[in-house]
Design a protein around this motif. Structure first.
Motif, PDB file in Angstrom:
ATOM      1  N   PRO A 252       0.821  -1.225   0.000  1.00 34.56           N
ATOM      2  CA  PRO A 252       0.000   0.000   0.000  1.00 34.56           C
ATOM      3  C   PRO A 252       0.852   1.272   0.000  1.00 34.56           C
ATOM      4  N   LYS A 253       2.009   1.222   0.672  1.00 34.65           N
ATOM      5  CA  LYS A 253       2.889   2.393   0.661  1.00 34.65           C
ATOM      6  C   LYS A 253       3.426   2.663  -0.739  1.00 34.65           C
ATOM      7  N   GLN A 254       3.758   1.594  -1.474  1.00 33.02           N
ATOM      8  CA  GLN A 254       4.239   1.781  -2.842  1.00 33.02           C
ATOM      9  C   GLN A 254       3.150   2.365  -3.741  1.00 33.02           C
ATOM     10  N   PRO A 332     -14.187   8.828 -15.315  1.00 29.66           N
ATOM     11  CA  PRO A 332     -13.109   9.256 -14.404  1.00 29.66           C
ATOM     12  C   PRO A 332     -12.129   8.115 -14.161  1.00 29.66           C
ATOM     13  N   LEU A 333     -10.891   8.465 -13.867  1.00 33.25           N
ATOM     14  CA  LEU A 333      -9.855   7.486 -13.568  1.00 33.25           C
ATOM     15  C   LEU A 333      -9.721   7.302 -12.060  1.00 33.25           C
ATOM     16  N   TRP A 334      -9.589   6.024 -11.650  1.00 35.23           N
ATOM     17  CA  TRP A 334      -9.422   5.686 -10.241  1.00 35.23           C
ATOM     18  C   TRP A 334      -8.235   4.728 -10.115  1.00 35.23           C
ATOM     19  N   LEU A 335      -7.330   5.023  -9.222  1.00 31.16           N
ATOM     20  CA  LEU A 335      -6.202   4.129  -9.007  1.00 31.16           C
ATOM     21  C   LEU A 335      -6.671   2.867  -8.274  1.00 31.16           C
ATOM     22  N   GLY A 336      -6.332   1.676  -8.807  1.00 27.92           N
ATOM     23  CA  GLY A 336      -6.672   0.429  -8.131  1.00 27.92           C
ATOM     24  C   GLY A 336      -5.894   0.317  -6.830  1.00 27.92           C
ATOM     25  N   GLN A 337      -6.601   0.052  -5.731  1.00 25.29           N
ATOM     26  CA  GLN A 337      -5.977   0.108  -4.411  1.00 25.29           C
ATOM     27  C   GLN A 337      -5.748  -1.264  -3.777  1.00 25.29           C
ATOM     28  N   GLU A 338      -6.237  -2.349  -4.369  1.00 25.69           N
ATOM     29  CA  GLU A 338      -6.019  -3.677  -3.799  1.00 25.69           C
ATOM     30  C   GLU A 338      -4.707  -4.232  -4.341  1.00 25.69           C
ATOM     31  N   VAL A 358      -7.131   2.129 -12.744  1.00 24.12           N
ATOM     32  CA  VAL A 358      -5.772   2.278 -13.268  1.00 24.12           C
ATOM     33  C   VAL A 358      -4.823   1.334 -12.540  1.00 24.12           C
ATOM     34  N   CYS A 359      -3.902   0.716 -13.299  1.00 22.17           N
ATOM     35  CA  CYS A 359      -2.891  -0.177 -12.733  1.00 22.17           C
ATOM     36  C   CYS A 359      -1.717  -0.249 -13.709  1.00 22.17           C
ATOM     37  N   SER A 360      -0.789  -1.162 -13.452  1.00 21.80           N
ATOM     38  CA  SER A 360       0.362  -1.315 -14.340  1.00 21.80           C
ATOM     39  C   SER A 360      -0.058  -1.982 -15.646  1.00 21.80           C
ATOM     40  N   GLU A 361       0.808  -1.902 -16.641  1.00 24.39           N
ATOM     41  CA  GLU A 361       0.493  -2.490 -17.948  1.00 24.39           C
ATOM     42  C   GLU A 361       0.319  -4.000 -17.855  1.00 24.39           C
ATOM     43  N   ALA A 381     -14.167 -11.453 -19.448  1.00 18.66           N
ATOM     44  CA  ALA A 381     -13.130 -10.746 -18.699  1.00 18.66           C
ATOM     45  C   ALA A 381     -13.758  -9.602 -17.914  1.00 18.66           C
ATOM     46  N   ALA A 382     -13.204  -9.335 -16.724  1.00 20.30           N
ATOM     47  CA  ALA A 382     -13.767  -8.296 -15.861  1.00 20.30           C
ATOM     48  C   ALA A 382     -12.655  -7.564 -15.142  1.00 20.30           C
ATOM     49  N   CYS A 383     -12.941  -6.335 -14.746  1.00 18.83           N
ATOM     50  CA  CYS A 383     -11.997  -5.560 -13.941  1.00 18.83           C
ATOM     51  C   CYS A 383     -11.847  -6.223 -12.579  1.00 18.83           C
ATOM     52  N   PRO A 384     -10.626  -6.498 -12.117  1.00 17.23           N
ATOM     53  CA  PRO A 384     -10.467  -7.157 -10.824  1.00 17.23           C
ATOM     54  C   PRO A 384     -10.805  -6.264  -9.643  1.00 17.23           C
ATOM     55  N   PHE A 385     -10.830  -4.948  -9.855  1.00 14.66           N
ATOM     56  CA  PHE A 385     -11.077  -4.019  -8.759  1.00 14.66           C
ATOM     57  C   PHE A 385     -12.554  -3.775  -8.502  1.00 14.66           C
ATOM     58  N   CYS A 386     -13.391  -3.875  -9.542  1.00 17.01           N
ATOM     59  CA  CYS A 386     -14.819  -3.585  -9.352  1.00 17.01           C
ATOM     60  C   CYS A 386     -15.741  -4.632  -9.961  1.00 17.01           C
TER      61      CYS A 386
END
Length: 406
Positions: A252-254, A332-338, A358-361, A381-386
């Motif tokens: 989470p800190k990263q 809107p863009l949201w950073l994935g937090q999990e 949003v996440c890494s490539e 396929a689905a977004c893992p965050f939502c």
């Protein structure tokens, strides 16, 4: 059914459902209006034929699995205590024997409008047995034990005798598992979905989720969970991460440092020239912030919020990008937090379409290529965050930010 009564007696005001006079039957008779010295009127008996109850099923200290072959024939397998493993149970039930309660996943992560559909997740969906000694192997089994320490497979459940004479079976909607090829890392690729039986054997998928005909036994695969294994319970999909795997995942800190670094670059809206910034996770997702980055998910151009380019004839979220003229969703863009969902600690460079997480490539491309079970025989396929279903040719898009003009 034989009904007995006195035609001179009127209908009673109340009726008593008496305790059965014999096993499997109950007597319907008159109650309060019976005079002293008179026998109650016997209207009849309701009789049900049930399989015999064994001592194993009535003993809560004895774990057992009951395979019902017919109304008069059941096979009961008793389980003994194992001091070398720990058992964890997963299901929809909120009873004490369920360690992890799961509910159906709504695409988009929100609550569905209108009446909630009936849950397809079993109350006692599955169980995981973990070795208490290194390397602490975890194994997946379909079905979980109920409050009486039993698992019941009814007549309609798929069940059979194995070549060595033992019983095995599948739950109604099944428990599916997928192990990623190459582990859960930067080089991961989606594996093949399989079904796990009550005894932990691996089978190919049935024609439909609840079909009574089982798939073929896959002898060279096991029910051992690996880092990144996906477990589908027909309504919710779980990701298994090992302690060693989580050490490679971003912390989470990263993730917070990446957010601050992205904001320190002072990205700007190419039209409004306003500075954009990802909001703090502590703020929540109640509504987009004034500085929230927005993206055209077809092209990846990042802007601030504006009301230009609406194409309402194609949908309420359809907009025309002012830079490349492509028309598509504008979100809107949201950073994935999990952090546990990320394959690597790479920079947040890609967004899922159409939700905007949003996440890494490598994380984005992996999940966009991973089909998750949906319904009785579909995969998507689905977004893992939502949990939102992915759209477009790739399911994700590379973000194009404009830096500050100064």
């Amino acid at each position: 059914m034989v009904l007995e009564g006195n035609p001179d007696v009127g209908s009673p005001r109340t009726s008593d459902l008496q305790r059965p006079g014999s096993q499997g039957s109950c007597i319907l008779s008159s109650g309060e209006d019976v005079q002293p010295g008179e026998e109650p009127i016997k209207y009849g008996e309701l009789i049900i034929s049930t399989p015999l109850i064994s001592k194993a099923l009535s003993n809560r200290g004895q774990h057992s699995i009951s395979y019902t072959l017919s109304r008069s024939h059941s096979v009961i397998v008793e389980y003994t205590h194992d001091s070398d493993t720990d058992m964890f149970q997963i299901g929809r039930s909120t009873e004490n024997m369920i360690d992890f309660v799961v509910t159906d996943t709504s695409p988009g992560g929100g609550v569905a409008e209108g009446p909630s559909p009936q849950s397809t997740i079993s109350r006692y969906a599955c169980r995981i047995l973990c070795d208490r000694r290194p390397p602490y192997t975890a194994r997946l089994y379909a079905a979980g034990f109920d409050a009486s320490s039993n698992i019941f497979l009814g007549e309609r459940a798929a069940k059979w005798r194995t070549p060595d004479g033992l019983m095995d079976g599948l739950t109604t909607n099944g428990v599916l598992v997928m192990h990623p090829a190459g582990g859960f890392s930067e080089d991961s690729a989606p594996g093949v979905w399989r079904e796990i039986s009550v005894c932990g054997n691996v089978y190919s998928l049935r024609d439909s989720r609840s079909a009574q005909q089982r798939g073929k036994l896959v002898e060279n695969e096991s029910n051992e969970l690996q880092d990144g294994s996906l477990i589908d319970l027909c309504g919710a999909t779980l990701l298994w991460r090992t302690p060693a795997g989580l050490l490679r995942a971003p912390t989470p800190k990263q993730l917070e440092a990446q957010r601050q670094e992205a904001n320190a670059a002072r990205p700007q809206c190419p039209v409004g020239l306003s500075t954009l910034a990802f909001p703090s996770p502590a703020r929540g997702r109640s509504a987009p912030d004034k500085q929230q980055p927005w993206v055209y998910v077809r092209c990846g151009h990042v802007h601030g919020y504006h009301g230009w380019g609406c194409r309402r004839e194609r949908g309420p979220q359809e907009r025309e990008c002012p830079l490349c003229r492509l028309v598509g969703p504008y979100v809107p863009l949201w950073l994935g937090q999990e952090a546990g969902l990320c394959l690597d600690p790479g920079p947040p460079s890609h967004a899922f379409a159409p939700c905007g997480h949003v996440c890494s490539e490598k994380t984005a491309r992996y999940w966009a290529q991973t089909p998750l079970p949906h319904g009785t025989h579909a995969f998507h396929a689905a977004c893992p965050f939502c949990g939102a279903w992915l759209t477009g040719e790739l399911g994700c898009v590379r973000l194009i930010f404009q830096g500050p003009l100064d």
